[in-house]
Scaffold this motif. Structure first.
Motif, PDB file in Angstrom:
ATOM      1  N   GLN A  47      55.490  30.911  43.535  1.00  0.00           N
ATOM      2  CA  GLN A  47      54.332  31.346  42.811  1.00  0.00           C
ATOM      3  C   GLN A  47      53.681  32.628  42.974  1.00  0.00           C
ATOM      4  OE1 GLN A  47      51.188  28.140  43.291  1.00  0.00           O
ATOM      5  NE2 GLN A  47      50.564  28.508  41.348  1.00  0.00           N
ATOM      6  N   VAL A  48      52.998  33.080  41.891  1.00  0.00           N
ATOM      7  CA  VAL A  48      52.592  34.508  42.160  1.00  0.00           C
ATOM      8  C   VAL A  48      51.164  34.345  41.706  1.00  0.00           C
ATOM      9  CG1 VAL A  48      52.544  36.902  41.802  1.00  0.00           C
ATOM     10  CG2 VAL A  48      54.772  35.770  41.942  1.00  0.00           C
ATOM     11  N   LEU A  49      50.098  34.550  42.526  1.00  0.00           N
ATOM     12  CA  LEU A  49      48.579  34.459  42.412  1.00  0.00           C
ATOM     13  C   LEU A  49      47.943  35.760  42.619  1.00  0.00           C
ATOM     14  CD1 LEU A  49      47.880  31.150  44.120  1.00  0.00           C
ATOM     15  CD2 LEU A  49      48.300  31.488  41.706  1.00  0.00           C
ATOM     16  N   PHE A  50      46.816  36.087  41.718  1.00  0.00           N
ATOM     17  CA  PHE A  50      45.909  37.220  41.974  1.00  0.00           C
ATOM     18  C   PHE A  50      44.551  36.923  42.456  1.00  0.00           C
ATOM     19  CE2 PHE A  50      49.180  37.963  38.916  1.00  0.00           C
ATOM     20  CZ  PHE A  50      49.922  39.064  39.201  1.00  0.00           C
ATOM     21  N   ALA A  51      44.303  37.223  43.651  1.00  0.00           N
ATOM     22  CA  ALA A  51      42.996  36.947  44.228  1.00  0.00           C
ATOM     23  C   ALA A  51      41.937  37.815  43.535  1.00  0.00           C
ATOM     24  CB  ALA A  51      42.810  37.332  45.582  1.00  0.00           C
ATOM     25  N   ALA A  52      41.132  37.315  42.284  1.00  0.00           N
ATOM     26  CA  ALA A  52      40.400  37.885  41.474  1.00  0.00           C
ATOM     27  C   ALA A  52      38.777  37.295  41.546  1.00  0.00           C
ATOM     28  CB  ALA A  52      40.997  37.899  40.225  1.00  0.00           C
ATOM     29  N   SER A  53      38.147  38.118  40.856  1.00  0.00           N
ATOM     30  CA  SER A  53      36.712  37.549  41.067  1.00  0.00           C
ATOM     31  C   SER A  53      36.260  37.747  39.504  1.00  0.00           C
ATOM     32  CB  SER A  53      35.701  38.358  41.670  1.00  0.00           C
ATOM     33  OG  SER A  53      34.383  38.172  41.619  1.00  0.00           O
ATOM     34  N   ARG A  54      35.636  36.809  39.103  1.00  0.00           N
ATOM     35  CA  ARG A  54      35.169  36.827  37.728  1.00  0.00           C
ATOM     36  C   ARG A  54      33.787  37.791  37.604  1.00  0.00           C
ATOM     37  NH1 ARG A  54      36.869  32.308  35.477  1.00  0.00           N
ATOM     38  NH2 ARG A  54      37.006  30.606  36.466  1.00  0.00           N
ATOM     39  N   PHE A  55      33.460  38.681  38.516  1.00  0.00           N
ATOM     40  CA  PHE A  55      32.591  39.627  38.519  1.00  0.00           C
ATOM     41  C   PHE A  55      33.457  41.088  38.501  1.00  0.00           C
ATOM     42  CE2 PHE A  55      30.325  36.175  40.794  1.00  0.00           C
ATOM     43  CZ  PHE A  55      29.044  36.106  39.918  1.00  0.00           C
ATOM     44  N   MET A  56      34.631  40.903  38.337  1.00  0.00           N
ATOM     45  CA  MET A  56      35.389  42.340  37.988  1.00  0.00           C
ATOM     46  C   MET A  56      35.066  42.836  36.642  1.00  0.00           C
ATOM     47  SD  MET A  56      39.175  41.806  39.786  1.00  0.00           S
ATOM     48  CE  MET A  56      39.628  40.997  38.341  1.00  0.00           C
ATOM     49  N   PRO A  57      35.178  44.125  36.555  1.00  0.00           N
ATOM     50  CA  PRO A  57      34.822  44.815  35.264  1.00  0.00           C
ATOM     51  C   PRO A  57      35.529  44.042  34.279  1.00  0.00           C
ATOM     52  CG  PRO A  57      35.237  46.309  37.021  1.00  0.00           C
ATOM     53  CD  PRO A  57      35.727  45.201  37.574  1.00  0.00           C
ATOM     54  N   PRO A  58      35.082  43.921  32.811  1.00  0.00           N
ATOM     55  CA  PRO A  58      35.495  43.146  31.728  1.00  0.00           C
ATOM     56  C   PRO A  58      36.829  43.481  31.385  1.00  0.00           C
ATOM     57  CG  PRO A  58      33.053  43.535  31.569  1.00  0.00           C
ATOM     58  CD  PRO A  58      33.853  44.340  32.743  1.00  0.00           C
TER      59      PRO A  58
END
Length: 553
Positions: free
Chosen positions: A311-322
């Motif tokens: 699997q490949v996942l991205f550690a992202a945040s919903r507060f990143m620029p749109p």
């Protein structure tokens, strides 16, 4: 902090993960090209009077402080100004600030400190003066929530002197599908930039071109991820090195006894959040730390799958620029669509929003695709299809040809034969030679694997004979081989009988020009049906026989 967390695990997978983390050569460039900023410390603070005066008290060490009130309230600061509207542009060391009062515009830096510009801007307005989602160096839009005021007040005093910043990207104009011969096509990179660093310059007459402002560029990576031809690519490090790093990390993990590795792509600037994510995930989740999440493209995601990752996942945040969220979602959606056509769970490539970990574990995959391909060779397109074809052999697709969304950079070109004149306008603008001619016959040929659906050919065709169809062709042989879209009988020179042009084009030209003043005699009309060499010979023979003919040429 991250290494310390990895050292705490005592499981077999945890120990293998630590071994891979410690024994894979660090992903960096030693001497990157840079651009330089010069800052004297002249600082502008914009916002409501009470707030900007409070902030000014904590920045007394700056070279100069200018306060610009947006609410009109009087204050005590000796260098306080007021404006009905304010416009800010530039970057660290070069901020132009134009204010307007009662219809009169002025350069605030010239008025306040007798300089052409400010070096630093601290913006405490709720509606920030600069709208770029990723702020330029030296600009702190604290009023809109990021960064925090305390962080800005700590960092601003350090911004006096000369500073170097890497040039994050390289641009190969020969591969760019943005424009050719005055025709505009792909604009993926411009639409994907949240920092305002990419623009389309030029005109239909001079030609359009993509330009990167290295002073505005923050190295986010969305442009490189969105670019289908690798015309624009990340340079710190380059995509091939990133891909090799991932492959060698997985190899080291397996060598140390680890099983079912899940690749978690993390941003180096958010180590604290990466640690929080890894604490909530099992020990077979292997962190791959990069400059920015979008700096790793779809070719590297798929390369990880064919080299052992489940699997490949991205550690992202919903507060990143749109814009970053939009581009990442778009690219991941395309990857998921391709995987689903092979019967592979879409979660195999997915975005892991860190906020969602509070609600429980994400869907984790254990299905292995270890095809041991190793380092994939070639450009982005070649590496991508090498991985896709390997997956297709392991998981045979239900259908060979499947439609894709309109924004997908894969597909075919169709030609309406009755309208095509083989003028080759499409060939002239194609950035990848997906459309080409073999040089020996009047024909238009097409290689589907090379087509990025940029639309240049469709716009360049004067007869509107071409149309695009986004799709995935899983039959690698037909996708890679050249097919003839349109072919005609070659016109043979009436003097030397050498094939030299499509017969329909010669017929069309003769019909259109017959009766024109310059083609009033049959000899001139017949000359159209000659090759270039014979046409010149015929003209000189005609002039030799009748010198007065020179007046016609």
């Amino acid at each position: 902090m991250l290494k310390q967390l990895l050292q705490e695990s005592t499981s077999t997978n945890g120990k293998a993960r630590l071994y891979a983390f410690e024994n894979t050569v660090e992903l960096t460039n030693l001497i990157p090209p840079t651009v330089s900023y010069e800052s004297g410390g002249h600082t502008l603070i914009v916002g409501p009077t009470a707030i900007i005066e409070s902030a000014a008290e904590q920045l007394a060490q700056m070279k100069s402080l200018t306060l610009l009130s947006t609410d009109g309230e009087m204050g005590q600061h000796p260098n306080l100004y007021f404006a009905n509207s304010v416009q800010v542009s530039g970057f660290l060391g070069t901020f132009d600030v134009v204010i307007e009062n009662k219809g009169t515009s002025s350069n605030l830096a010239k008025v306040a400190i007798n300089h052409d510009c400010f070096d630093i801007v601290l913006d405490l307005c709720l509606e920030s003066c600069m709208k770029e989602e990723v702020p330029v160096p030296g600009y702190y839009p604290v009023g809109r929530g990021y960064p925090k005021l305390a962080e800005a007040l700590e960092e601003i005093p350090t911004l006096m002197g000369t500073f170097d910043k890497p040039k994050y990207f390289r641009l190969d104009t020969d591969l760019c599908a943005h424009s050719s011969r005055g025709v505009k096509g792909c604009e993926r990179c411009v639409d994907a930039c949240p920092a305002g660093a990419l623009s389309s310059e030029g005109s239909d007459k001079t030609g359009h071109r993509i330009e990167i402002n290295p002073y505005l560029c923050q190295g986010v990576g969305t442009c490189a991820t969105a670019c289908p031809t690798e015309a624009i690519h990340y340079a710190l490090p380059n995509p091939q090195e990133t891909q090799k790093f991932v492959e060698r990390t997985l190899a080291n993990y397996e060598q140390a006894g680890g099983v079912d590795p899940i690749v978690l792509i993390c941003s180096s600037r958010h180590e604290q959040y990466n640690v929080m994510a890894l604490k909530a995930l099992p020990d077979n989740v292997v962190p791959i730390v990069v400059e920015e999440l979008p700096s790793v493209g779809i070719d590297s995601w798929l390369a990880a799958l064919v080299n052992g990752a489940t699997q490949v996942l991205f550690a992202a945040s919903r507060f990143m620029p749109p814009t970053i969220i939009r581009v990442l979602n778009n690219e991941v959606s395309i990857a998921q669509e391709l995987l689903s056509q092979l019967g592979i769970a879409k979660e195999t490539i997915d975005i892991l929003y860190l906020e969602s970990l509070r609600e429980g574990q994400p869907t984790l995959c254990t299905d292995s695709f270890d095809l041991a391909l190793g380092d994939l060779e070639g450009n982005k397109r070649a590496r991508l299809f090498t991985a896709l074809d390997a997956l297709a052999k392991a998981r045979i697709p239900v259908e060979n040809v499947v439609d894709l969304p309109a924004n997908a950079p894969f597909g075919s070109v169709s030609c309406e034969s009755k309208d095509c004149t083989l003028c080759m306008s499409c060939v002239a603008v194609c950035p990848t030679r997906a459309l080409h001619t073999d040089g020996t016959s009047p024909s238009l040929q097409f290689v589907e694997q090379d087509c990025v659906q940029c639309g240049l050919c469709e716009k360049a065709c004067p007869e509107n004979a071409l149309s695009l169809t986004p799709r995935m062709n899983w039959d690698s042989q037909t996708r890679q081989n050249a097919v003839v879209l349109h072919e005609e009988k070659a016109a043979e020179c009436i003097r030397c009988h050498k094939p030299f042009a499509p017969q329909s084009m010669i017929d069309m030209l003769q019909n259109k020009l017959r009766g024109h003043s310059h083609f009033s005699d049959e000899a001139a009309i017949n000359r159209i049906a000659m090759c270039e060499d014979c046409r010149v010979v015929d003209m000189f023979e005609s002039m030799a026989q009748d010198p007065m003919q020179q007046l016609k040429y």
